[in-house]
Design an enzyme around this catalytic site. Structure first.
Site, PDB file in Angstrom:
ATOM      1  N   LYS A  66      50.667  11.760   1.696  1.00 58.38           N
ATOM      2  CA  LYS A  66      51.092  10.352   1.578  1.00 58.38           C
ATOM      3  C   LYS A  66      50.822   9.516   2.831  1.00 58.38           C
ATOM      4  O   LYS A  66      50.556   8.326   2.731  1.00 58.38           O
ATOM      5  CB  LYS A  66      52.576  10.273   1.233  1.00 58.38           C
ATOM      6  N   ASP A 102      57.988   4.916  -4.129  1.00 57.21           N
ATOM      7  CA  ASP A 102      59.124   5.795  -3.783  1.00 57.21           C
ATOM      8  C   ASP A 102      60.300   4.968  -3.252  1.00 57.21           C
ATOM      9  O   ASP A 102      61.454   5.360  -3.413  1.00 57.21           O
ATOM     10  CB  ASP A 102      58.724   6.794  -2.676  1.00 57.21           C
TER      11      ASP A 102
HETATM   12  P1  NDP Z   1      55.125  15.951   3.441  1.00 57.31           P
HETATM   13  O1  NDP Z   1      54.127  17.039   3.399  1.00 57.31           O
HETATM   14  O2  NDP Z   1      54.701  14.594   3.899  1.00 57.31           O
HETATM   15  O3  NDP Z   1      56.378  16.408   4.341  1.00 57.31           O
HETATM   16  C1  NDP Z   1      56.935  17.685   4.162  1.00 57.31           C
HETATM   17  C2  NDP Z   1      58.227  17.762   4.937  1.00 57.31           C
HETATM   18  O4  NDP Z   1      58.832  19.043   4.657  1.00 57.31           O
HETATM   19  C3  NDP Z   1      58.039  17.691   6.450  1.00 57.31           C
HETATM   20  O5  NDP Z   1      59.163  17.063   7.017  1.00 57.31           O
HETATM   21  C4  NDP Z   1      57.993  19.182   6.832  1.00 57.31           C
HETATM   22  O6  NDP Z   1      58.372  19.443   8.165  1.00 57.31           O
HETATM   23  C5  NDP Z   1      59.051  19.738   5.906  1.00 57.31           C
HETATM   24  N1  NDP Z   1      58.925  21.178   5.689  1.00 57.31           N
HETATM   25  C6  NDP Z   1      57.975  21.834   4.979  1.00 57.31           C
HETATM   26  N2  NDP Z   1      58.195  23.164   5.010  1.00 57.31           N
HETATM   27  C7  NDP Z   1      59.304  23.358   5.778  1.00 57.31           C
HETATM   28  C8  NDP Z   1      60.049  24.493   6.175  1.00 57.31           C
HETATM   29  N3  NDP Z   1      59.687  25.729   5.794  1.00 57.31           N
HETATM   30  N4  NDP Z   1      61.154  24.327   6.942  1.00 57.31           N
HETATM   31  C9  NDP Z   1      61.538  23.081   7.323  1.00 57.31           C
HETATM   32  N5  NDP Z   1      60.870  21.946   6.975  1.00 57.31           N
HETATM   33  C10 NDP Z   1      59.770  22.084   6.209  1.00 57.31           C
HETATM   34  O7  NDP Z   1      55.740  15.871   1.953  1.00 57.31           O
HETATM   35  P2  NDP Z   1      56.513  14.673   1.213  1.00 57.31           P
HETATM   36  O8  NDP Z   1      57.334  13.949   2.214  1.00 57.31           O
HETATM   37  O9  NDP Z   1      55.563  13.929   0.394  1.00 57.31           O
HETATM   38  O10 NDP Z   1      57.468  15.493   0.206  1.00 57.31           O
HETATM   39  C11 NDP Z   1      58.588  16.239   0.674  1.00 57.31           C
HETATM   40  C12 NDP Z   1      59.410  16.711  -0.528  1.00 57.31           C
HETATM   41  O11 NDP Z   1      60.011  15.580  -1.177  1.00 57.31           O
HETATM   42  C13 NDP Z   1      58.581  17.429  -1.596  1.00 57.31           C
HETATM   43  O12 NDP Z   1      59.359  18.478  -2.121  1.00 57.31           O
HETATM   44  C14 NDP Z   1      58.360  16.350  -2.643  1.00 57.31           C
HETATM   45  O13 NDP Z   1      58.158  16.884  -3.936  1.00 57.31           O
HETATM   46  C15 NDP Z   1      59.681  15.587  -2.551  1.00 57.31           C
HETATM   47  N6  NDP Z   1      59.548  14.198  -3.019  1.00 57.31           N
HETATM   48  C16 NDP Z   1      60.108  13.873  -4.222  1.00 57.31           C
HETATM   49  C17 NDP Z   1      60.045  12.585  -4.686  1.00 57.31           C
HETATM   50  C18 NDP Z   1      60.694  12.247  -5.994  1.00 57.31           C
HETATM   51  O14 NDP Z   1      60.314  11.257  -6.623  1.00 57.31           O
HETATM   52  N7  NDP Z   1      61.681  13.002  -6.422  1.00 57.31           N
HETATM   53  C19 NDP Z   1      59.342  11.528  -3.948  1.00 57.31           C
HETATM   54  C20 NDP Z   1      58.820  11.970  -2.659  1.00 57.31           C
HETATM   55  C21 NDP Z   1      58.898  13.267  -2.239  1.00 57.31           C
HETATM   56  P3  NDP Z   1      57.246  19.563   9.345  1.00 57.31           P
HETATM   57  O15 NDP Z   1      56.858  18.129   9.653  1.00 57.31           O
HETATM   58  O16 NDP Z   1      57.987  20.204  10.447  1.00 57.31           O
HETATM   59  O17 NDP Z   1      56.116  20.367   8.784  1.00 57.31           O
END
Ligand code: NDP
Length: 288
Positions: A66, A102
């Site tokens: 995104k 969103d």
């Molecule tokens: P991004 O890839 O942009 O961000 C992922 C986030 O998750 C980062 O903060 C990352 O931390 C963190 N993360 C991933 N793995 C781990 C872990 N093992 N331990 C701790 N932190 C972790 O993804 P999005 O922001 O687009 O999406 C995030 C979540 O939100 C997804 O599950 C997505 O499906 C959900 N979502 C749902 C929506 C809805 O309409 N319901 C809308 C938007 C998102 P780091 O930076 O440290 O890697």
């Protein structure tokens, strides 16, 4: 010509978007196919470039692209620019326009979670990716006065805070290290907790140890599949009010549908399709 709309992310196989969007296109008699494109970071520029072809009506963008997609587009709406992340792409001829649905969708979910109570003013957000940026922007514009952001990699939370420095100048927006003692202290001050990490999506894990969750919080998990994550299970057991990301998914999808087609989305039908996908997913998981 059949027009195409694609969901670009990785992973995308878990997504319920196809079920609700395809049913919506079909119900309105539109000759549009909604496809799932699993694309790694290195494949993203080519995928975005191909959207300029006439057959594409637009796209959704999801985890983890995104933010990365922003410089690949020709124009951003005000919300998308303010957030610094895009979840929906529309076309103006061959030009690509980035939107962020969103943000309004999160507002709908937050209002439902808060219900008849007064809108709280303090929140803790876990995550600093594209979803978290939409959440933080919505909290700032909603009038929250204190928002703390925890992220596994602290520098990303710090970059998020810097991004919002101007719009959050009147309030306290802080990046905090992901340590149990810090989390515990902040949860005692917050009323709303949002999980915007992907933790809980692929495995039964929670970003917050269950014993750290105090009673009385409003907890929103953006994860919608599985419908009950470990965070929501443990928070509910601790006496919190909880909600998953399904309502947000529905509303971001409905807003995207309207942007692509110019027609109001068939919301009830989309909700029904999400429920079907959820039940099929749960049964599938139980069977497998
Ligand atoms: P991004 O890839 O942009 O961000 C992922 C986030 O998750 C980062 O903060 C990352 O931390 C963190 N993360 C991933 N793995 C781990 C872990 N093992 N331990 C701790 N932190 C972790 O993804 P999005 O922001 O687009 O999406 C995030 C979540 O939100 C997804 O599950 C997505 O499906 C959900 N979502 C749902 C929506 C809805 O309409 N319901 C809308 C938007 C998102 P780091 O930076 O440290 O890697």
């Amino acid at each position: 010509m059949t027009r195409r709309v694609v969901l670009i992310g990785s992973p995308v196989a878990h997504s319920f978007s196809q079920a609700m969007q395809q049913a919506a296109f079909d119900a309105l008699g539109l000759d549009v196919r909604y496809e799932l494109w699993d694309r790694k970071v290195i494949e993203l520029p080519e995928a975005i470039g191909s959207l300029r072809e006439e057959e594409f009506l637009g796209a959704n963008v999801t985890i983890p692209h995104k933010e990365r997609v922003v410089p690949m587009l020709d124009r951003l709406t005000e919300d998308a620019h303010a957030v610094g992340a895009v979840n929906t792409i529309t076309k103006e001829g061959t030009r690509l326009v980035g939107h962020n649905t969103d943000v309004p969708a999160f507002r709908v979910a937050l209002e439902r979670l808060v219900g008849k109570q007064k809108m709280p003013r303090a929140a803790a957000v876990f995550g600093a990716g594209g979803g978290a940026r939409a959440v933080v922007h919505a909290l700032i514009t909603e009038g929250f006065v204190r928002v703390v952001v925890f992220n596994r990699h602290l520098h990303r939370a710090e970059a998020l805070v810097r991004h919002f420095a101007r719009s959050a100048a009147h309030m306290e927006l802080k990046a905090m290290p992901w340590h149990e003692s810090v989390i515990e202290a902040e949860l005692a001050k917050a009323k709303v907790v949002i999980n915007a990490t992907s933790v809980g999506m692929m495995s039964d894990e929670s970003p917050i140890a269950g014993e750290l969750v105090p009673a009385g919080l409003l907890v929103l998990d953006l994860v919608y599949n599985p419908p009950v994550t470990r965070l929501l299970r443990e928070a509910e057991a601790a006496g919190c009010t909880v909600m998953n990301g399904e309502l947000m998914l529905l509303h971001q999808g409905a807003a995207a549908f309207q942007l692509w087609t110019g027609q109001p989305a068939p919301l009830a039908l989309m909700q029904e399709k999400l429920e079907e996908a959820r039940l099929a997913g749960v049964e599938g998981a139980a069977g497998g």
